[in-house]
Design an enzyme around this catalytic site. Structure first.
Site, PDB file in Angstrom:
ATOM      1  N   SER A  59      -4.451  10.525  -1.038  1.00  0.00           N
ATOM      2  CA  SER A  59      -3.045  10.432  -1.436  1.00  0.00           C
ATOM      3  C   SER A  59      -2.548  11.727  -2.063  1.00  0.00           C
ATOM      4  O   SER A  59      -3.327  12.542  -2.551  1.00  0.00           O
ATOM      5  CB  SER A  59      -2.859   9.295  -2.448  1.00  0.00           C
ATOM      6  OG  SER A  59      -3.417   8.108  -1.964  1.00  0.00           O
TER       7      SER A  59
HETATM    8  N1  SAH Z   1      -7.333   6.444  -2.959  1.00  0.00           N
HETATM    9  C1  SAH Z   1      -7.736   7.072  -1.735  1.00  0.00           C
HETATM   10  C2  SAH Z   1      -6.722   6.787  -0.665  1.00  0.00           C
HETATM   11  C3  SAH Z   1      -7.374   6.448   0.597  1.00  0.00           C
HETATM   12  S1  SAH Z   1      -6.289   5.827   1.846  1.00  0.00           S
HETATM   13  C4  SAH Z   1      -7.966   8.558  -1.958  1.00  0.00           C
HETATM   14  O1  SAH Z   1      -7.554   9.059  -3.013  1.00  0.00           O
HETATM   15  O2  SAH Z   1      -8.558   9.205  -1.118  1.00  0.00           O
HETATM   16  C5  SAH Z   1      -6.539   4.086   1.663  1.00  0.00           C
HETATM   17  C6  SAH Z   1      -7.933   3.575   1.880  1.00  0.00           C
HETATM   18  O3  SAH Z   1      -7.884   2.143   1.870  1.00  0.00           O
HETATM   19  C7  SAH Z   1      -8.573   3.967   3.217  1.00  0.00           C
HETATM   20  O4  SAH Z   1      -9.763   4.652   3.002  1.00  0.00           O
HETATM   21  C8  SAH Z   1      -8.787   2.625   3.929  1.00  0.00           C
HETATM   22  O5  SAH Z   1      -9.963   2.602   4.727  1.00  0.00           O
HETATM   23  C9  SAH Z   1      -8.873   1.657   2.754  1.00  0.00           C
HETATM   24  N2  SAH Z   1      -8.577   0.248   3.087  1.00  0.00           N
HETATM   25  C10 SAH Z   1      -7.579  -0.269   3.843  1.00  0.00           C
HETATM   26  N3  SAH Z   1      -7.653  -1.609   3.891  1.00  0.00           N
HETATM   27  C11 SAH Z   1      -8.737  -1.978   3.145  1.00  0.00           C
HETATM   28  C12 SAH Z   1      -9.348  -3.229   2.805  1.00  0.00           C
HETATM   29  N4  SAH Z   1      -8.849  -4.393   3.239  1.00  0.00           N
HETATM   30  N5  SAH Z   1     -10.440  -3.210   2.019  1.00  0.00           N
HETATM   31  C13 SAH Z   1     -10.960  -2.036   1.546  1.00  0.00           C
HETATM   32  N6  SAH Z   1     -10.440  -0.825   1.838  1.00  0.00           N
HETATM   33  C14 SAH Z   1      -9.332  -0.778   2.621  1.00  0.00           C
END
Ligand code: SAH
Length: 214
Positions: A59
């Site tokens: 993000s």
């Molecule tokens: N906070 C992270 C943002 C990653 S993007 C950072 O700073 O890098 C959002 C993430 O949520 C992705 O890696 C995706 O695989 C995960 N995600 C989406 N749906 C999910 C679910 N149902 N359970 C666990 N993770 C999930």
């Protein structure tokens, strides 16, 4: 990365409306270049989201700042994070709370994040590969919950795992154009919901699909 790059990032965050000095301090201290793929390292301290593989992104730092600030963390807080991704947001949370429980559906992303936590000596993070929409019942209730992928609606299972007076921040909306970060606070027998600001996120994948990806 030079301190100058980090100082510039903190200025960008202030401009975006992040005011909490503890949050700004944690972001200034944390090396974001560790969390991005090598070929994006030149942009690690720009206030932009960057690809991390598997169609996911780390993000934008301003969004990390605003969401973290909204949680009002203390050194006693137990936090649940859904969507570990690169682990950058997790690391910021770990620096400002007692313990972070974080769930990611993509095992390879989680493995890389775990390596980074070790490298940075962040030992107050517990990880799990799996479906975050189910929360982490054995560790509930949580004072704070943060979802870093966009859900169609406030996930009721997660709201249920909030402690009394606890807060959850979650991006809501099914298409990029209409997403907003929402803050949900558990008060007595009910919840209050406040819309914070519009922002684009990758989708929170519903339970059935999430199980297949792990
Ligand atoms: N906070 C992270 C943002 C990653 S993007 C950072 O700073 O890098 C959002 C993430 O949520 C992705 O890696 C995706 O695989 C995960 N995600 C989406 N749906 C999910 C679910 N149902 N359970 C666990 N993770 C999930």
């Amino acid at each position: 990365m030079s301190d100058e790059g980090k100082a510039k990032l903190v200025m960008a965050l202030r401009k975006a409306g992040v005011t909490d000095t503890a949050v700004l301090g944690a972001i200034e201290k944390l090396p974001r270049d560790v969390f991005v793929p090598a070929h994006f390292r030149h942009a690690a301290y720009d206030d932009v989201a960057l690809p991390i593989g598997h169609g996911q992104t780390v993000s934008r730092p301003a969004v990390v700042g605003l969401m973290t600030e909204a949680l009002c963390l203390t050194p006693r807080t137990k936090v649940l994070e859904i969507g570990t991704g690169s682990g950058y947001q997790t690391a910021v949370l770990a620096m400002l709370s007692r313990r972070v429980y974080t769930i990611e559906r993509h095992r390879p992303l989680l493995a890389m994040a775990e390596q980074r936590f070790g490298q940075l000596k962040l030992f107050n993070i517990t990880t799990r590969a799996g479906d975050g929409t189910l929360g982490w019942k054995a560790q509930a209730p949580f004072q704070c919950i943060i979802v870093t992928a966009a859900a169609a609606d406030v996930p009721p299972v997660l709201a249920d795992q909030l402690a009394e007076g606890g807060a959850m921040v979650v991006p809501i909306g099914s298409d990029y154009a209409s997403q907003a970060i929402v803050k949900v606070v558990r008060e007595g027998s009910g919840f209050t919901t406040k819309e914070m600001r519009a922002v684009p996120f990758v989708p929170l994948v519903p339970a059935d699909t999430a199980r297949e990806a792990v």
